[in-house]
Design an enzyme around this catalytic site. Sequence first.
Site, PDB file in Angstrom:
ATOM      1  N   ASN A 118     -17.757  65.813  45.774  1.00  0.00           N
ATOM      2  CA  ASN A 118     -17.280  67.177  45.514  1.00  0.00           C
ATOM      3  C   ASN A 118     -17.977  68.241  46.375  1.00  0.00           C
ATOM      4  O   ASN A 118     -17.348  69.186  46.822  1.00  0.00           O
ATOM      5  CB  ASN A 118     -17.346  67.505  44.020  1.00  0.00           C
ATOM      6  CG  ASN A 118     -18.751  67.494  43.480  1.00  0.00           C
ATOM      7  OD1 ASN A 118     -19.596  66.747  43.945  1.00  0.00           O
ATOM      8  ND2 ASN A 118     -19.008  68.335  42.509  1.00  0.00           N
ATOM      9  N   GLU A 133     -28.169  63.297  38.146  1.00  0.00           N
ATOM     10  CA  GLU A 133     -27.397  64.521  37.894  1.00  0.00           C
ATOM     11  C   GLU A 133     -25.972  64.075  37.646  1.00  0.00           C
ATOM     12  O   GLU A 133     -25.286  63.607  38.558  1.00  0.00           O
ATOM     13  CB  GLU A 133     -27.504  65.460  39.092  1.00  0.00           C
ATOM     14  CG  GLU A 133     -28.942  65.899  39.302  1.00  0.00           C
ATOM     15  CD  GLU A 133     -29.138  66.922  40.397  1.00  0.00           C
ATOM     16  OE1 GLU A 133     -28.286  67.024  41.288  1.00  0.00           O
ATOM     17  OE2 GLU A 133     -30.153  67.615  40.360  1.00  0.00           O
ATOM     18  N   CYS A 182     -19.557  70.224  39.329  1.00  0.00           N
ATOM     19  CA  CYS A 182     -20.113  69.754  38.050  1.00  0.00           C
ATOM     20  C   CYS A 182     -20.395  70.904  37.104  1.00  0.00           C
ATOM     21  O   CYS A 182     -20.421  70.719  35.893  1.00  0.00           O
ATOM     22  CB  CYS A 182     -21.385  68.965  38.312  1.00  0.00           C
ATOM     23  SG  CYS A 182     -22.580  69.915  39.277  1.00  0.00           S
ATOM     24  N   GLU A 232     -34.181  68.452  39.120  1.00  0.00           N
ATOM     25  CA  GLU A 232     -34.452  68.611  40.542  1.00  0.00           C
ATOM     26  C   GLU A 232     -34.491  70.103  40.832  1.00  0.00           C
ATOM     27  O   GLU A 232     -34.204  70.918  39.968  1.00  0.00           O
ATOM     28  CB  GLU A 232     -33.405  67.855  41.365  1.00  0.00           C
ATOM     29  CG  GLU A 232     -33.517  66.338  41.127  1.00  0.00           C
ATOM     30  CD  GLU A 232     -32.571  65.484  41.950  1.00  0.00           C
ATOM     31  OE1 GLU A 232     -32.050  65.958  42.962  1.00  0.00           O
ATOM     32  OE2 GLU A 232     -32.346  64.334  41.549  1.00  0.00           O
TER      33      GLU A 232
HETATM   34  P1  NAD Z   1     -18.877  58.615  41.000  1.00  0.00           P
HETATM   35  O1  NAD Z   1     -19.875  58.332  39.947  1.00  0.00           O
HETATM   36  O2  NAD Z   1     -17.571  57.940  40.932  1.00  0.00           O
HETATM   37  O3  NAD Z   1     -19.470  58.277  42.440  1.00  0.00           O
HETATM   38  C1  NAD Z   1     -20.659  58.873  42.911  1.00  0.00           C
HETATM   39  C2  NAD Z   1     -21.293  57.952  43.945  1.00  0.00           C
HETATM   40  O4  NAD Z   1     -21.710  56.762  43.300  1.00  0.00           O
HETATM   41  C3  NAD Z   1     -20.366  57.529  45.076  1.00  0.00           C
HETATM   42  O5  NAD Z   1     -21.111  57.494  46.275  1.00  0.00           O
HETATM   43  C4  NAD Z   1     -19.962  56.121  44.658  1.00  0.00           C
HETATM   44  O6  NAD Z   1     -19.596  55.291  45.730  1.00  0.00           O
HETATM   45  C5  NAD Z   1     -21.225  55.627  43.993  1.00  0.00           C
HETATM   46  N1  NAD Z   1     -21.066  54.551  43.022  1.00  0.00           N
HETATM   47  C6  NAD Z   1     -20.011  54.326  42.188  1.00  0.00           C
HETATM   48  N2  NAD Z   1     -20.250  53.244  41.423  1.00  0.00           N
HETATM   49  C7  NAD Z   1     -21.472  52.781  41.766  1.00  0.00           C
HETATM   50  C8  NAD Z   1     -22.267  51.679  41.328  1.00  0.00           C
HETATM   51  N3  NAD Z   1     -21.853  50.865  40.355  1.00  0.00           N
HETATM   52  N4  NAD Z   1     -23.477  51.499  41.892  1.00  0.00           N
HETATM   53  C9  NAD Z   1     -23.917  52.326  42.851  1.00  0.00           C
HETATM   54  N5  NAD Z   1     -23.201  53.375  43.322  1.00  0.00           N
HETATM   55  C10 NAD Z   1     -21.994  53.605  42.775  1.00  0.00           C
HETATM   56  O7  NAD Z   1     -18.706  60.208  41.006  1.00  0.00           O
HETATM   57  P2  NAD Z   1     -17.689  61.059  41.892  1.00  0.00           P
HETATM   58  O8  NAD Z   1     -16.311  60.855  41.373  1.00  0.00           O
HETATM   59  O9  NAD Z   1     -17.971  60.838  43.333  1.00  0.00           O
HETATM   60  O10 NAD Z   1     -18.181  62.545  41.557  1.00  0.00           O
HETATM   61  C11 NAD Z   1     -17.732  63.288  40.476  1.00  0.00           C
HETATM   62  C12 NAD Z   1     -18.709  63.226  39.326  1.00  0.00           C
HETATM   63  O11 NAD Z   1     -19.984  63.687  39.753  1.00  0.00           O
HETATM   64  C13 NAD Z   1     -18.350  64.102  38.149  1.00  0.00           C
HETATM   65  O12 NAD Z   1     -18.635  63.426  36.952  1.00  0.00           O
HETATM   66  C14 NAD Z   1     -19.283  65.292  38.297  1.00  0.00           C
HETATM   67  O13 NAD Z   1     -19.552  66.008  37.110  1.00  0.00           O
HETATM   68  C15 NAD Z   1     -20.497  64.628  38.813  1.00  0.00           C
HETATM   69  N6  NAD Z   1     -21.366  65.586  39.491  1.00  0.00           N
HETATM   70  C16 NAD Z   1     -22.534  65.964  38.890  1.00  0.00           C
HETATM   71  C17 NAD Z   1     -23.357  66.898  39.506  1.00  0.00           C
HETATM   72  C18 NAD Z   1     -24.637  67.364  38.874  1.00  0.00           C
HETATM   73  O14 NAD Z   1     -25.419  67.989  39.567  1.00  0.00           O
HETATM   74  N7  NAD Z   1     -24.882  67.092  37.609  1.00  0.00           N
HETATM   75  C19 NAD Z   1     -22.989  67.433  40.740  1.00  0.00           C
HETATM   76  C20 NAD Z   1     -21.797  67.023  41.316  1.00  0.00           C
HETATM   77  C21 NAD Z   1     -20.996  66.088  40.691  1.00  0.00           C
END
Ligand code: NAD
Length: 477
Positions: A155, A254, A288, A458
């Site tokens: 995102n 996060e 997020c 963080e």
């Molecule tokens: P996601 O969890 O699908 O993927 C995030 C990353 O994790 C990607 O690089 C993906 O390839 C990797 N990944 C997925 N499964 C994995 C596994 N089993 N082992 C290791 N790596 C793995 O998230 P997304 O769809 O890319 O992002 C959206 C989500 O992120 C939303 O839930 C959003 O709220 C959250 N988010 C949180 C913050 C925060 O600061 N709290 C900031 C931005 C986004």
Amino acid sequence: MRAEHYVGGVFRADGPEFPLLSPVDGGQVGTVPEAGRATVDEAVAAARAALDGAWGAASPQDRAAALRRVADGIDRRFDEFVDAEVADTGKPRDLAATVDIPRAAGNFRAYADLLYGQAEQAYATAVPAWSGGGQALNYTVRRPLGVVAVISPWNLPLLLLTWKVAPALAAGNTVVAKPSEETPSTATLLARVIDEAGLPAGAFNLVHGHGADAAGAFLTEHPGVSAIAFTGESATGASIMRTAAKHVTPVSFELGGKNPALVFADADLDAAVDGTVASSFTHSGQICLCTERVYVERPVFDAFVARLGERARALRDYGPMISAGHRDKVLSYYRLAREEGATVVAGGGVPEFGDARDGGYYVEPTVLTGLPNTARTVREEIFGPVCHVAPFDTEDEALRLANDSPYGLAATVWTRDVSRAHRVAPRVEAGIVWVNGWNIRDLRTPFGGVKASGIGREGGQHSLDFFSEPVNVCVNL
Ligand code: NAD
């Protein structure tokens, strides 16, 4: 753009390639190599070697200077970075040019600055008679954790990647990063900049690929990884935590949110409506920190809903969902909301632009009302341009509704009553609470969530605390 891995200071593209699709019109904009286990192994080995070599030997001054060169490099290639971020995410150019890319350079500068402010305590301690008496001196040194795995989402691709890479490097760690498979381009450019900035080979390594049963999992389950810094969905965090448990690898998470806004009747309603338009619809709700639940005190509820609905319907210049899959997920929540009995005040479907964007992954900005807090639409993170608005009668009820959620990332309180603001803000179960504003960030402040929204904080010193280990040395004088 052709994404490349960067391992031990060498760019390469081994592994099967997969196409990168534009969210704006579905057309192919690049190719991405999928790192296999061997590539990940090599990246971790290169990071370990740099830790034992040039990066491990670099002084804090050397590291700070290197981070500044990286920041300057991002500035020099600013337009390239903006183009790449816009191509991968489809986000409005303005957003990439004013938020994503400047903040990425800012992340490197912020941690270069912080390195100079590092202080540890020392204590003169009386040694007990049974231990020989006299004095001892206790002091604390910080040492890096080792090889840090950084896994980031799509995102805010470069902003969130650098938010972890910069403090990890500042604290003296080496890094293996895996950006989202949906947005690999700015990470590849970052590797170019780091290469040009002359960081020692292996200090920063980049591998591309998917998450589960692929590059992401190969990295997080690697025994050579000393810590995992992850941003993404809560369910992914849970899965990574199970993997990390095997080697008791420390994690900083996060995760997702279902952020509430509390609008009191004494609020500046113009500001609250403007603020909610921003907090629910910026980047089409794919931040997020975006607000998906709005609770409004009953005397102003109807006026607030009418004005928010009108503003949502008037939105034109917004970006798409990141992928066809994510668009389908958001649309499935629009359907679910109706099934659960919601009133759709605005949006609720797919827009028609009459141009190439009709082939892209767009959904309408949507305002819903009429659901109880138990509805799935009100409990689950949708991560799209949508909020549900519900009324409340008392301060306690507002807090009860806001806190009745599995998540706890961020919240906003809208009120002109100073006492109420201070009374309510600390009682909201969230890591970040804004009063009369949204997404105002100072990089020194703690950032993170409670409950299913994360583990740890963080930001500023908090990042350096996670990415380093305090070691107490006690010298018997
Ligand atoms: P996601 O969890 O699908 O993927 C995030 C990353 O994790 C990607 O690089 C993906 O390839 C990797 N990944 C997925 N499964 C994995 C596994 N089993 N082992 C290791 N790596 C793995 O998230 P997304 O769809 O890319 O992002 C959206 C989500 O992120 C939303 O839930 C959003 O709220 C959250 N988010 C949180 C913050 C925060 O600061 N709290 C900031 C931005 C986004």
